[in-house]
Design a protein around this motif. Structure first.
Motif, PDB file in Angstrom:
ATOM      1  N   THR A 103       0.827  -1.206   0.000  1.00  8.33           N
ATOM      2  CA  THR A 103       0.000   0.000   0.000  1.00  8.33           C
ATOM      3  C   THR A 103       0.865   1.261   0.000  1.00  8.33           C
ATOM      4  O   THR A 103       1.890   1.332   0.696  1.00  8.33           O
ATOM      5  CB  THR A 103      -0.915   0.013   1.234  1.00  8.33           C
ATOM      6  OG1 THR A 103      -1.826  -1.092   1.137  1.00  8.33           O
ATOM      7  CG2 THR A 103      -1.720   1.310   1.321  1.00  8.33           C
ATOM      8  N   ALA A 212      -7.106  -0.340   0.457  1.00  7.80           N
ATOM      9  CA  ALA A 212      -5.868   0.360   0.795  1.00  7.80           C
ATOM     10  C   ALA A 212      -4.862   0.267  -0.342  1.00  7.80           C
ATOM     11  O   ALA A 212      -4.275   1.278  -0.763  1.00  7.80           O
ATOM     12  CB  ALA A 212      -5.279  -0.211   2.085  1.00  7.80           C
ATOM     13  N   VAL A 213      -4.661  -0.936  -0.861  1.00  4.50           N
ATOM     14  CA  VAL A 213      -3.657  -1.121  -1.906  1.00  4.50           C
ATOM     15  C   VAL A 213      -4.096  -0.486  -3.222  1.00  4.50           C
ATOM     16  O   VAL A 213      -3.267  -0.159  -4.083  1.00  4.50           O
ATOM     17  CB  VAL A 213      -3.351  -2.627  -2.092  1.00  4.50           C
ATOM     18  CG1 VAL A 213      -4.467  -3.336  -2.870  1.00  4.50           C
ATOM     19  CG2 VAL A 213      -2.003  -2.829  -2.772  1.00  4.50           C
ATOM     20  N   PRO A 218       0.461   1.112  -5.962  1.00  2.00           N
ATOM     21  CA  PRO A 218       0.825  -0.072  -5.183  1.00  2.00           C
ATOM     22  C   PRO A 218       2.287  -0.448  -5.358  1.00  2.00           C
ATOM     23  O   PRO A 218       2.901  -0.176  -6.394  1.00  2.00           O
ATOM     24  CB  PRO A 218      -0.103  -1.158  -5.731  1.00  2.00           C
ATOM     25  CG  PRO A 218      -0.474  -0.695  -7.099  1.00  2.00           C
ATOM     26  CD  PRO A 218      -0.497   0.797  -7.031  1.00  2.00           C
TER      27      PRO A 218
END
Length: 259
Positions: A103, A212-213, A218
């Protein structure tokens, strides 16, 4: 013997399931945030996903209390005889950690982080709906193999609503298939531990990690998370045969109290 305010019936579980899906869809339509824009800002994530989860959680808590199904929804009478299938959820935790390590935390601001915390509610709402209340209802009539299959299949099909809120059909269908696999992992975790709480936690943090990622750029381990997730699903599909074997979780309704 367990006693319930309302006798578990299959149709009740199905009504709860479709009502939850409808509530989430309506709230998301009211906010007007397309599914593909959820991860663009904290406001989008909260209005697009978080608000519907808060409403759904409140309504589910009220419904479960009125039905008197908290105990059977949250715990099995006996754990599965075979414990090795817990390897599948453990591998899913590895995929979750790969998401978190990949993330772009520098892209986060306070609003997005706060909305992401609200997203953890998805573990409570979707697990209580499918592998909680629906599972209790199905156990009143069906064998455990059908309970696994139908709760996982309906959990997967639940994600079809994303196509109605802005996500293209092809990735939505892929999401449905992966959700069936993830649902099997959560079911295995319930049977091995005897509790739905662990599935709620894993589910909530899994969704947290995927959003989140997807926020920002990423890291290099991102591609491996998907591979590890598939490995977890394959193991769960093998292991589920062992956790349903000999299961005696049929809901005894003959002496239940109906109001």
């Amino acid at each position: 013997m367990d006693r319930y305010r309302v006798r578990p019936r299959v149709w009740i579980g199905l009504v709860v399931f479709f009502a939850y899906v409808a509530v989430v869809f309506v709230v998301q339509q009211i906010t007007g945030i397309p599914y593909t824009d959820f991860g663009k800002s904290g406001a989008n994530l909260f209005l697009g996903a978080g608000l519907s989860l808060i409403v759904g959680a409140i309504l589910l808590a009220i419904t479960t209390t009125l039905l008197g199904w908290w105990r059977p929804a949250l715990s099995d009478r006996r754990r599965a005889a075979h414990t090795w299938p817990i390897v599948a959820p453990a591998i899913m935790v590895v995929a979750l950690l790969l998401n978190l390590t990949s993330t772009d935390w520098g892209s986060y601001d306070g609003a997005f982080f706060a909305a992401s915390i609200v997203l953890l509610l998805v573990g409570f709402t979707e697990e209580l709906t499918t592998r909680g209340l629906l599972l209790v209802a199905l156990r009143s009539r069906l064998s455990e193999v059908w309970v696994w299959f139908l709760t996982s299949a309906l959990f997967g099909l639940m994600h079809l609503v994303n196509a109605l809120t802005g996500q293209p059909l092809a990735p939505t269908l892929q999401q449905v298939v992966l959700a069936f696999g993830a649902g099997t992992i959560f079911y295995v975790l319930r049977r091995v531990t005897g509790s739905l709480i662990w599935a709620m936690l894993l589910h909530g943090f899994w969704d947290f990690s995927t959003f989140a990622v997807g926020h920002g750029t990423p890291g290099p381990f991102y591609a491996f998370a998907g591979i590890v997730e598939i490995a977890a699903i394959v193991l769960a599909l093998i292991g589920v045969a062992f956790v349903v074997r000999g299961a005696d979780e049929r809901i005894p309704t003959a002496n239940s109290v109906v109001v």
